[in-house]
Design an enzyme around this catalytic site. Structure first.
Site, PDB file in Angstrom:
ATOM      1  N   GLU A 272      35.694 120.846 121.311  1.00 25.87           N
ATOM      2  CA  GLU A 272      34.612 120.978 122.290  1.00 25.87           C
ATOM      3  C   GLU A 272      34.805 122.224 123.131  1.00 25.87           C
ATOM      4  O   GLU A 272      35.944 122.639 123.369  1.00 25.87           O
ATOM      5  CB  GLU A 272      34.607 119.756 123.226  1.00 25.87           C
TER       6      GLU A 272
ATOM      7  N   HIS B 172      36.806 107.318 118.907  1.00 18.49           N
ATOM      8  CA  HIS B 172      35.989 108.079 117.960  1.00 18.49           C
ATOM      9  C   HIS B 172      36.792 108.566 116.743  1.00 18.49           C
ATOM     10  O   HIS B 172      36.383 108.408 115.602  1.00 18.49           O
ATOM     11  CB  HIS B 172      35.369 109.305 118.647  1.00 18.49           C
TER      12      HIS B 172
ATOM     13  N   LYS C 299      32.322 102.238 126.083  1.00 13.67           N
ATOM     14  CA  LYS C 299      33.650 102.647 126.481  1.00 13.67           C
ATOM     15  C   LYS C 299      33.640 103.188 127.915  1.00 13.67           C
ATOM     16  O   LYS C 299      32.588 103.651 128.343  1.00 13.67           O
ATOM     17  CB  LYS C 299      34.220 103.650 125.486  1.00 13.67           C
TER      18      LYS C 299
HETATM   19  C1  BG6 Z   1      32.684 110.849 124.811  1.00 14.90           C
HETATM   20  C2  BG6 Z   1      33.847 111.374 125.597  1.00 14.90           C
HETATM   21  O1  BG6 Z   1      32.924 109.531 124.393  1.00 14.90           O
HETATM   22  O2  BG6 Z   1      32.471 111.670 123.667  1.00 14.90           O
HETATM   23  C3  BG6 Z   1      33.609 112.813 126.001  1.00 14.90           C
HETATM   24  O3  BG6 Z   1      34.048 110.573 126.753  1.00 14.90           O
HETATM   25  C4  BG6 Z   1      33.262 113.654 124.800  1.00 14.90           C
HETATM   26  O4  BG6 Z   1      34.743 113.349 126.667  1.00 14.90           O
HETATM   27  C5  BG6 Z   1      32.150 113.018 123.980  1.00 14.90           C
HETATM   28  O5  BG6 Z   1      32.850 114.925 125.274  1.00 14.90           O
HETATM   29  C6  BG6 Z   1      31.912 113.764 122.683  1.00 14.90           C
HETATM   30  O6  BG6 Z   1      30.756 113.263 122.070  1.00 14.90           O
HETATM   31  P1  BG6 Z   1      29.837 114.192 121.162  1.00 14.90           P
HETATM   32  O7  BG6 Z   1      28.787 113.251 120.639  1.00 14.90           O
HETATM   33  O8  BG6 Z   1      29.290 115.256 122.048  1.00 14.90           O
HETATM   34  O9  BG6 Z   1      30.731 114.723 120.093  1.00 14.90           O
END
Ligand code: BG6
Length: 485
Positions: free
Chosen positions: A217, A241, A149
Site C-alpha cells: 500500500e 486478509h 474486523k
Molecule cells: C483493511 C485494513 O482491513 O484493509 C487497512 O484495516 C488496509 O489497513 C485495508 O488499508 C486494505 O484493503 P484494500 O481493499 O484497500 O486492499
C-alpha cells in the site's frame, strides 16, 4: 457479455453505526450501486441507526453526500438516487445508553421479509446490540447479523466475542466480514484452481518452488494511528486478509462449493500452519521523509514498536505443501499500491538446452488489484536465426479486457458481501472456528517479538520495505518480485 443480475429477496437491513466512516464509504454507496444494478428490489428498506440525532431526511442528505463522494459520476443517476433515498429510514439509538429508539426500530420492522443487522460499530458494542435486539423482540431465529474486523486482538478476545454473539445468535446467523473474500479476483482463485484441470496436477510441492503473497500500500496510517498502533500489520492484514489468500491457494478441493465445505478446507490449512521462528520474520516502520511524517509521528507514539510492514516465511505442514514456503509481505507507505499472488514453479527435471540459452522459471501471477488479471510466464524460443535462445514471455489476461464491459465494472467487495448476507450464503464469511484458529497461530508470533522486545526496522517511505526483508529471500536463493501498479 450480458451480465445477469438476479434480484435478492425483499429485506429490512438495519445498519448500526450508519453515520460512521465504513457506512459512508462502502456500505451505503454499495447498496446504492446494487439498487442501480436492479439487484435490490424497490420494497427493501435500509434503516440507519446511530447515536447522531438525525431524522430520515437528515440521513438521506448524508447518504446523498456519500454517494456523491464515493460513487463515480457515470454511475450517479439522479432519478435512481431519488428512488433509492425513498428506501431509507433512520432511528437515533445509543447502543451503550438507555432504551431510547428501540421501540421505534421495532415498529419499523416488517414481518415476512429477510431481517439483517449490520454491526458497523466498535466490537465493544456487539454484546449490547445483540442483547437489545433480543430483549426488544427485534431479532428472530431467521435474522442475520454482520460483524466487521477487528474481531478480537488475540485468541482470548476473539473467543469472548464469539461467545457473546453465540449467546444470542446461532453460527449460521453470523456473517463475519473479511472484505478480501468479497474481491472478485480473490474468488477467482477458487475458479482458476477448481474449474480448470490445467493447474491442479501441478499444484503441490513437487512442482511449486514457492508462493509470494504481497499486499503493498502507498498510504500511511495518518488519521487512524490510534487504532493502527494497537494493531500493526500482523493483526491488521496478516491474521485475516493474507491468511485468507493463503488458504485459498493452499486448500484442498472442497467436495462442493458450499459454505461449510469451503470453510472446512480453509480451517485445515490454518491448523497446518507451522509456528514461525524469529529469523523468518521481518518487521518495519516507515521513516519520516523531508515532506512527510514517519510512522512514529503518524501513530502519535514516539515509543511505538508497532510494525507498519511485515514479511514472513510460512510453512504449511501437510503432504501437499511440505517444502514449499509461502512468503507473505504487506506494508504501508511503500512504492506501489498493488496486491498479487505469485506462484513460482520449479525447474524442469532435466534441461535439454545449454545454460547459455537462458532459462527462467514459470510464474503464475494473479493480480488482485489494481488491473485485476492473470499472467503466466512461459519460456519460448527467441524469434530469429540466432540459434536456440530462450525468452520468457507473458501469457497475459486482463480481466477487464477479456470480459469487456462486465470485467471493467467489477463490483466492490462490500456490494457482493451484503448481497450474500441477504441471500443467506456464508461461503465468503469466516466461521468462528476458522477465526479462532487464525488467532491461535498469530498469538505466539506476536508474543514472541513482544517478549524479545524487538524493534521494527526503519524503511524509507516510497521504498519496497526494510532491507532485511530482501535478506529473508536472498538467504533462500530467491527474490521478491518487483511490484508495480
Ligand atoms: C483493511 C485494513 O482491513 O484493509 C487497512 O484495516 C488496509 O489497513 C485495508 O488499508 C486494505 O484493503 P484494500 O481493499 O484497500 O486492499
Amino acid at each position: 457479455m450480458v451480465s445477469r443480475v438476479i434480484p435478492v429477496e425483499v429485506f429490512d437491513l438495519v445498519i448500526f453505526g450508519a453515520t460512521g466512516d465504513l457506512a459512508r464509504r462502502k456500505i451505503l454507496p454499495g447498496l446504492y450501486r446494487r439498487y442501480l444494478a436492479g439487484q435490490v428490489p424497490a420494497e427493501c428498506r435500509i434503516i440507519g441507526a446511530a447515536r447522531t440525532d438525525l431524522d430520515a431526511d437528515g440521513f438521506r442528505a448524508l447518504v446523498t453526500a456519500a454517494i456523491d463522494e464515493f460513487v463515480p459520476a457515470d454511475r450517479r443517476d439522479p432519478k435512481v438516487i431519488a428512488d433509492f433515498l425513498q428506501r431509507l429510514d433512520y432511528v437515533s439509538i445509543d447502543a451503550a445508553r438507555g432504551e431510547a429508539g428501540w421501540t421505534t426500530l421495532k415498529g419499523l420492522m416488517r414481518k415476512g421479509v429477510v431481517r439483517a443487522f449490520y454491526f458497523s460499530v466498535a466490537p465493544a458494542l456487539f454484546g449490547e446490540l445483540a442483547e437489545k435486539l433480543h430483549s426488544h423482540g427485534i431479532a428472530n431465529a431467521h435474522s442475520r447479523i454482520v460483524v466487521e474486523k477487528p474481531f478480537g486482538r488475540d485468541l482470548a478476545t476473539a473467543k469472548a466475542l464469539n461467545a457473546t454473539l453465540a449467546s444470542h445468535f446461532s453460527e449460521n446467523q453470523i456473517y463475519r466480514i473479511d472484505h478480501y473474500l468479497g474481491k472478485e479476483t480473490v474468488q477467482n482463485l477458487m475458479a482458476v484452481r477448481f474449474a480448470n484441470i490445467l493447474f491442479e496436477p501441478l499444484w503441490n510441492t513437487q512442482y511449486i518452488d514457492h508462493v509470494q503473497i504481497t499486499v503493498s500500500e502507498t498510504v500511511g496510517v495518518e488519521g487512524r494511528g490510534s487504532y493502527y498502533d494497537k494493531s500493526g500489520a500482523m493483526r491488521d492484514m496478516v491474521q485475516n486478509h493474507m491468511m485468507q489468500l493463503l488458504c485459498l491457494i493452499a486448500m484442498e478441493p472442497p467436495y462442493h462449493f458450499d459454505p461449510n465445505a469451503v470453510r472446512d478446507e480453509k480451517l485445515k490449512v490454518i491448523r497446518a500452519l507451522q509456528p514461525v521462528p524469529p529469523e523468518d520474520i521481518v518487521r518495519g516502520q516507515y521513516l519520516a521523509s523531508k515532506t512527510a511524517p514517519g510512522y512514529l509521528e503518524d501513530a502519535e507514539n514516539p515509543e511505538s514498536r508497532t510494525e507498519s510492514y511485515i514479511a514472513l516465511k510460512v510453512h504449511v505442514a501437510n503432504w501437499r505443501w511440505k517444502g514449499t514456503p509461502f512468503y507473505l509481505r504487506t506494508g504501508k507507505k511503500l512504492r506501489a499500491r498493488a496486491s498479487e499472488i505469485a506462484i513460482t514453479f520449479k525447474e524442469p527435471p532435466h534441461s535439454i538446452f545449454d545454460d547459455a540459452a537462458g532459462w527462467r522459471e514459470n510464474v503464475l501471477v494473479i493480480r488482485l488489484q489494481p488491473n485485476e488479471g492473470m499472467n503466466l510466464k512461459v519460456m519460448i524460443k527467441e524469434p530469429g536465426p540466432g540459434g536456440m535462445r530462450l525468452v520468457q514471455v507473458p501469457l497475459d489476461m486482463s480481466f477487464a479486457e477479456a470480459l469487456g464491459e462486465e470485467g471493467a465494472d467489477i463490483p466492490d467487495a462490500y456490494e457482493r458481501l451484503i448481497m450474500d448476507v441477504i441471500r443467506g450464503n456464508q461461503t465468503l464469511f469466516m466461521r468462528g472456528d476458522e477465526l479462532e484458529a487464525a488467532w491461535a497461530w498469530t498469538d505466539p508470533i506476536i508474543e514472541g517479538w513482544e517478549a524479545r522486545g524487538d524493534r521494527p526496522k526503519g524503511y524509507d517511505a516510497g521504498s519496497s520495505g526494510p532491507e532485511d526483508a530482501l535478506m529473508l529471500m536472498h538467504r533462500d536463493g530467491r527474490r521478491w518480485r518487483e511490484v508495480r501498479e
